[in-house]
Design a protein around this motif. Structure first.
Motif, PDB file in Angstrom:
ATOM      1  N   TYR A  79       3.181 -25.505  17.239  1.00  7.67           N
ATOM      2  CA  TYR A  79       3.576 -24.756  16.050  1.00  7.67           C
ATOM      3  C   TYR A  79       3.995 -23.321  16.394  1.00  7.67           C
ATOM      4  N   GLY A  80       4.337 -23.099  17.650  1.00  6.25           N
ATOM      5  CA  GLY A  80       4.762 -21.760  18.041  1.00  6.25           C
ATOM      6  C   GLY A  80       6.213 -21.641  18.434  1.00  6.25           C
ATOM      7  N   TYR A  81       6.760 -22.666  19.078  1.00  8.76           N
ATOM      8  CA  TYR A  81       8.043 -22.482  19.752  1.00  8.76           C
ATOM      9  C   TYR A  81       9.230 -22.323  18.805  1.00  8.76           C
ATOM     10  N   ASN A  82       9.223 -23.038  17.661  1.00 10.67           N
ATOM     11  CA  ASN A  82      10.333 -22.867  16.725  1.00 10.67           C
ATOM     12  C   ASN A  82      10.353 -21.449  16.152  1.00 10.67           C
ATOM     13  N   GLY A  83       9.167 -20.912  15.844  1.00  9.06           N
ATOM     14  CA  GLY A  83       9.098 -19.541  15.351  1.00  9.06           C
ATOM     15  C   GLY A  83       9.552 -18.533  16.389  1.00  9.06           C
ATOM     16  N   ILE A  84       9.185 -18.772  17.645  1.00  8.89           N
ATOM     17  CA  ILE A  84       9.623 -17.877  18.727  1.00  8.89           C
ATOM     18  C   ILE A  84      11.141 -17.872  18.843  1.00  8.89           C
ATOM     19  N   LEU A  85      11.747 -19.050  18.825  1.00  6.02           N
ATOM     20  CA  LEU A  85      13.202 -19.144  18.937  1.00  6.02           C
ATOM     21  C   LEU A  85      13.898 -18.460  17.761  1.00  6.02           C
ATOM     22  N   LEU A  86      13.350 -18.605  16.557  1.00  5.35           N
ATOM     23  CA  LEU A  86      13.941 -17.929  15.400  1.00  5.35           C
ATOM     24  C   LEU A  86      13.821 -16.414  15.543  1.00  5.35           C
ATOM     25  N   GLY A  87      12.681 -15.942  16.040  1.00  3.91           N
ATOM     26  CA  GLY A  87      12.531 -14.512  16.276  1.00  3.91           C
ATOM     27  C   GLY A  87      13.520 -13.993  17.298  1.00  3.91           C
ATOM     28  N   LEU A  88      13.756 -14.772  18.344  1.00  8.81           N
ATOM     29  CA  LEU A  88      14.746 -14.383  19.351  1.00  8.81           C
ATOM     30  C   LEU A  88      16.155 -14.350  18.766  1.00  8.81           C
ATOM     31  N   LEU A  89      16.508 -15.401  18.033  1.00 10.70           N
ATOM     32  CA  LEU A  89      17.860 -15.490  17.472  1.00 10.70           C
ATOM     33  C   LEU A  89      18.138 -14.343  16.510  1.00 10.70           C
ATOM     34  N   LEU A  90      17.215 -14.089  15.589  1.00 16.69           N
ATOM     35  CA  LEU A  90      17.428 -13.039  14.602  1.00 16.69           C
ATOM     36  C   LEU A  90      17.441 -11.654  15.249  1.00 16.69           C
ATOM     37  N   SER A  91      16.597 -11.442  16.247  1.00 18.13           N
ATOM     38  CA  SER A  91      16.597 -10.156  16.952  1.00 18.13           C
ATOM     39  C   SER A  91      17.884  -9.952  17.738  1.00 18.13           C
ATOM     40  N   LEU A  92      18.468 -11.054  18.200  1.00 16.74           N
ATOM     41  CA  LEU A  92      19.728 -10.974  18.926  1.00 16.74           C
ATOM     42  C   LEU A  92      20.894 -10.662  18.001  1.00 16.74           C
ATOM     43  N   LYS A  93      20.874 -11.261  16.809  1.00 20.24           N
ATOM     44  CA  LYS A  93      22.029 -11.181  15.922  1.00 20.24           C
ATOM     45  C   LYS A  93      21.999  -9.998  14.960  1.00 20.24           C
ATOM     46  N   LEU A  94      20.814  -9.488  14.643  1.00 18.26           N
ATOM     47  CA  LEU A  94      20.689  -8.436  13.633  1.00 18.26           C
ATOM     48  C   LEU A  94      20.033  -7.199  14.221  1.00 18.26           C
ATOM     49  N   PRO A  95      20.426  -6.026  13.744  1.00 14.66           N
ATOM     50  CA  PRO A  95      19.750  -4.804  14.198  1.00 14.66           C
ATOM     51  C   PRO A  95      18.359  -4.704  13.589  1.00 14.66           C
ATOM     52  N   TRP A  96      17.518  -3.886  14.216  1.00 10.70           N
ATOM     53  CA  TRP A  96      16.155  -3.711  13.695  1.00 10.70           C
ATOM     54  C   TRP A  96      16.188  -2.795  12.478  1.00 10.70           C
ATOM     55  N   THR A  97      16.045  -3.422  11.326  1.00  8.93           N
ATOM     56  CA  THR A  97      15.918  -2.734  10.050  1.00  8.93           C
ATOM     57  C   THR A  97      14.673  -3.305   9.364  1.00  8.93           C
ATOM     58  N   PRO A  98      14.218  -2.724   8.253  1.00  5.26           N
ATOM     59  CA  PRO A  98      13.051  -3.291   7.568  1.00  5.26           C
ATOM     60  C   PRO A  98      13.243  -4.746   7.148  1.00  5.26           C
ATOM     61  N   LEU A  99      14.504  -5.179   7.005  1.00  2.00           N
ATOM     62  CA  LEU A  99      14.754  -6.557   6.593  1.00  2.00           C
ATOM     63  C   LEU A  99      14.490  -7.561   7.712  1.00  2.00           C
ATOM     64  N   LEU A 100      14.693  -7.147   8.958  1.00  2.00           N
ATOM     65  CA  LEU A 100      14.594  -8.100  10.068  1.00  2.00           C
ATOM     66  C   LEU A 100      13.209  -8.739  10.192  1.00  2.00           C
ATOM     67  N   PRO A 101      12.115  -7.976  10.216  1.00  2.00           N
ATOM     68  CA  PRO A 101      10.811  -8.649  10.299  1.00  2.00           C
ATOM     69  C   PRO A 101      10.516  -9.556   9.113  1.00  2.00           C
TER      70      PRO A 101
END
Length: 304
Positions: free
Chosen positions: A77-99
């Motif tokens: 139950y960890g790896y899909n969440g990790i991959l989504l965190g990687l993808l979103l961090s890659l595609k979007l800048p760090w703003t309050p919306l990203l987390p």
């Protein structure tokens, strides 16, 4: 004396998180997961926070929902969440919306995975693999495109180097790194060491898959920059690892490498990012084909 996992719940949670990183490569060895973490730190340290947030969220949701502790402990139950965190961090800048997006999508990945795993065990469904990541990733990428949110664009690659043995070796390592969106040969080397630590056979097939992707890309005249960046090797590597775990006969992972390579360009043709869907489809098709063959053999065998 209390068991280690009962006496030290924080240690148990850390082990589950590290196993989640290892499960990206279909392993459950915490040491492998630690080397995957190191690869991210080496190859793209700005993605590490998103990966950790995604993995922690998806694992915590599974714990709160009361999903099987054994599954949580080995990182399922960890790896899909990790991959989504990687993808979103890659595609979007760090703003309050990203987390917020990472936490929401990672939590949803666990909610999607749990009923699938239950049906897989009770009704013989095909394994989910990274399908929750792919489905939610497609939706999130489509959403960012529709809302025209600013995205981080990677810098243009430098001029193409000459195709020589060192460059080809670095490209094979990059193929391993591209599983987690990394373009660093050193990160790929960390991943290879992690795989070798968990399962030497998996490391061998991962290398063979990435090498096969590179070779086919070059012989077919696919873009050299994509080939040397490892973009044609990561799905083949994952398919080879997964099929080698199930089939001792080398023909199955070898066929998986070829099929994943054939499927991957089709996603570009229909305007969808491939992500890890070619790997998933490859494993599904080969498993379904093997089951059909077994049924046919069984039906044709005379009884009595």
């Amino acid at each position: 004396m209390l068991p280690l996992t009962t006496a030290y719940p924080a240690l148990q949670s850390l082990r589950a998180l590290l196993s989640g990183f290892a499960q990206i490569f279909l392993q459950q060895h915490p040491g492998c997961g630690l080397l995957v973490l190191l690869a991210i730190l080496v190859g793209a340290p700005d993605l590490l926070a998103g990966a950790l947030l995604g993995g922690l969220t998806s694992t915590l949701v599974a714990q709160r929902r009361g999903y099987p502790p054994a599954d949580i402990a080995i990182g399922l139950y960890g790896y899909n969440g990790i991959l989504l965190g990687l993808l979103l961090s890659l595609k979007l800048p760090w703003t309050p919306l990203l987390p917020v997006l990472i936490v929401t999508s990672a939590g949803l990945s666990s909610l999607l995975l749990a009923p699938w795993m239950q049906r897989m065990r009770q009704q013989g469904w095909l394994p989910a693999f990274t399908f929750p990541f792919v489905l939610l990733g497609w939706l999130l990428l489509a959403l960012t495109a529709q809302l025209q949110w600013p995205t981080d664009t990677p810098p243009a690659p430098p001029g193409m180097p000459e195709l020589n043995a060192p460059q080809l070796l670095l490209a094979v390592l990059r193929g391993l790194g591209q599983v987690i969106f990394l373009d660093s040969p050193l990160a790929g080397l960390c991943l290879l060491l992690g795989l070798h630590l968990a399962d030497g056979r998996a490391a061998f097939w991962a290398l063979l898959g990435s090498s096969g992707g590179l070779a086919l890309a070059i012989t077919q005249g696919w873009p050299d920059e994509g080939a040397l960046a490892g973009l044609f090797g990561y799905n083949a590597s994952l398919a080879a690892i997964a099929l080698a775990q199930v089939h001792r006969n080398p023909l199955a992972p070898a066929a998986g490498i070829l099929l994943a390579l054939i499927l991957q360009p089709g996603f570009s043709a229909v305007g969808l990012p491939a992500l890890t869907m070619p790997f998933i489809l490859t494993c599904w098709l080969i498993r379904a084909g093997a089951q059909s063959w077994q049924r046919a053999v069984k039906d044709s065998t005379p009884t009595g």
